[in-house]
Scaffold this active site. Structure first.
Site, PDB file in Angstrom:
ATOM      1  CE1 TYR B 147       1.846  13.222  33.997  1.00 45.93           C
ATOM      2  CE2 TYR B 147       0.544  11.241  34.280  1.00 45.93           C
ATOM      3  CZ  TYR B 147       1.654  12.005  34.589  1.00 45.93           C
ATOM      4  OH  TYR B 147       2.559  11.541  35.490  1.00 45.93           O
ATOM      5  CD  GLU B 154      -5.403  15.527  39.893  1.00 52.02           C
ATOM      6  OE1 GLU B 154      -4.527  16.302  40.332  1.00 52.02           O
ATOM      7  OE2 GLU B 154      -5.158  14.373  39.521  1.00 52.02           O
TER       8      GLU B 154
END
Lengths: 308, 225
Positions: B147, B154
């Site tokens: 995660y 990102e």
């Protein structure tokens, strides 16, 4: 909703919490009683919901215990509706915002546009017209809230005011920013377009007002009776022949007029979102009319004649 | 909540990554097959959960409530994941060529790939009612690293794209124009980056709580398997 059943025969009444099923109170051999919790001022009647089924609809203030489908021991479920706020308060707050906010952009208050434009006015006359129309619209709404509307429910949940104000105030700021911008581009078709837009806008404002007055007159002061609305002598109400909620139809028309007048995409977005919401409300209202009245005119559509 | 169950993200990712290389056609068909299989799988998982809850309680009462939280959470989480992945892939990586050779892209693509492989093995085995503890463990443990890795990738990618977006005015609309509308993609990207701050910790800590709950019952499950 406060439940105030008047009890004329000997029954027992128990009230359970709708979520936990805890017994909140038990009344034995009740004669004449009005039921609502007055022990704690926090639990004012408007936020009390008393119902026959934990997940069912609330009983109304006027419901009589004798006429409810209960046995010798009547079991009611209590649900706390949460903090409540009056409709009038919500309407006044959510409509005053756009009025004030738009004017701030119109007068080009500092920190919105570049400093050299502070407190200047637009050179396009349509911008002045748009400001008058927008302000007129919200002043009309405020006055209607104070003097015309008769509300069936006194209150709504408190969190609605934050949601509603964000919507109205946010969109007002977004639209006003572009219409009053120094780089605003007036409508392509010039005076023709603006004139047509103004006619549509005014026609629909009068229409919307006429419907609000007609709906008010359906209901005597202080009562909560519901009747089917019909066309009156006022031609603007003749649309009732084709539509259940012409107030929304006229509202859509007003904003279409304003979109045409300003030729502004954010206004078009606002019109679209409003239309979607009003359609949802109109369909709901139409459905409840059909359910309640056997003789409801079949020709009517919820919001757009023959279409929607 | 929409029917965009866990399946959509893998389908969207797989479809989108391949779209960049070939045109549609055979790929569209493959995508549809995968999409349908995976949608079925996703909803079967919810269904399995419902049946288990029914058997455990012996009545329909409160069944929805037994899966309500995970359903809502995974639907919203799944939608956010889908949206964020489609956005990252098309609106950032594909649109800003300069960003495609960045290491950050490799970072989030790797994170997504490993996550999805584990996740879909998990669903497949659950369907077959033969879930090896290893897969369940992997699903609820690897995310701890994947995660943050994916989110970092990102964010770095979006950040890398910023100067190019500002310079070229990509996807931006300026005044004056006849629609009296404007949009600044640069500011929009910054707002997106800011939105990670409230969203990511919520998702992350929810997964950690889920992990405690699921892996905490390890002894019971291994007896059943």
């Amino acid at each position: 909703m406060r439940s105030t059943p008047m009890i004329y025969c000997r029954r027992s009444v128990e009230i359970l919490d709708a979520k936990t099923k805890d017994k909140l109170c038990f009344l034995d051999k009740v004669r004449t009683y009005t039921i609502s919790f007055h022990h704690d001022p926090q639990w004012y009647p408007a936020r009390q919901s008393i119902r026959l089924d934990p997940k069912g609809k609330s009983l109304k203030d006027e419901d009589v215990l004798q006429h409810l489908p209960v046995g010798t021991t009547a079991t009611f479920y209590f649900r706390d509706l949460g903090a409540q706020i009056s409709w009038v308060t919500v309407f006044l707050t959510e409509y005053t915002g756009p009025l004030v906010i738009y004017l701030m952009f119109y007068f080009r208050v500092p920190f919105i546009y570049a400093p050299k434009y502070d407190f200047t006015t637009s050179k396009h006359w349509v911008v002045h017209l748009a400001c008058m129309c927008h302000s007129f619209h919200y002043v009309k709404r405020l006055l209607e809230t104070l003097f015309v509307h008769r509300f069936s429910h006194g209150t709504m949940p408190l969190r609605n005011i934050f949601k509603n104000c964000t919507y109205y105030w946010g969109f007002a700021a977004w639209m006003a920013y572009y219409i009053n911008h120094p780089l605003y581009t007036p409508p392509i078709y010039g005076e023709q377009q603006i004139r047509l837009a103004l006619i549509v806008f005014l026609f629909c404002q009068i229409g919307n007002f006429s419907i609000h007055v007609a709906l008010r007159n359906l209901r005597p002061p202080g009562s909560k009776t519901r009747k089917i609305p019909y066309p009156t002598k006022n031609p603007f109400t003749w649309i009732f022949l084709l539509v259940s909620c012409p107030n929304y139809t006229y509202e859509l028309g007003s904003w279409l007029g304003f979109t045409l007048m300003t030729q502004c995409l954010p206004v078009a977005f606002f019109t679209l979102v409003g239309f979607i919401q009003m359609t949802v409300w109109a369909k709901g209202k139409h459905r409840s009319y059909l359910k309640e009245f056997r003789d409801y005119p079949p020709l009517r559509s919820p919001i757009l004649p023959f279409v929607l | 909540m929409s029917a965009a169950a866990p399946g959509t993200s893998k389908a969207a990712h797989g479809d989108v990554a391949a779209k960049k290389k070939k045109g549609p056609g055979a790929l569209a068909t493959a995508y549809l097959v995968i999409y349908n299989v995976v949608m079925t799988a996703g909803w079967l998982v919810i269904a399995v959960g419902l049946v288990r809850a029914y058997l455990a309680r012996g009545s329909y009462h409160g069944l929805y409530y037994s899966i309500e939280k995970p359903l809502k959470f995974f639907q919203t989480g799944a939608i956010l994941e889908v949206l964020s992945r489609v956005f990252l892939t098309w609106a950032v990586t594909h649109s800003v060529r300069e960003v495609q050779s960045e290491d950050s892209v490799l970072l989030f693509v790797t994170a997504w790939t490993v996550t999805e492989i584990i996740r879909y093995s998990f669903y497949t085995f659950s369907l077959l009612n033969h879930l090896p503890y290893l897969i369940k463990w992997a699903r609820y443990t690897f995310f701890i690293v994947l995660y943050p890795m994916g989110v970092t990738g990102e964010l770095l990618t979006i950040y890398a794209a910023l100067p190019y977006v500002q310079k070229t005015g990509l996807y931006s609309v300026t005044l004056p124009n006849k629609y009296n509308f404007s949009f600044d993609y640069y500011t929009f990207l910054i707002l997106i980056m800011i939105s990670y701050i409230p969203l990511f910790p919520q998702l992350y800590f929810h997964m950690i709580r889920q992990r405690k709950k699921v892996l905490g019952h390890a002894e019971d499950y291994s007896k059943v398997e």
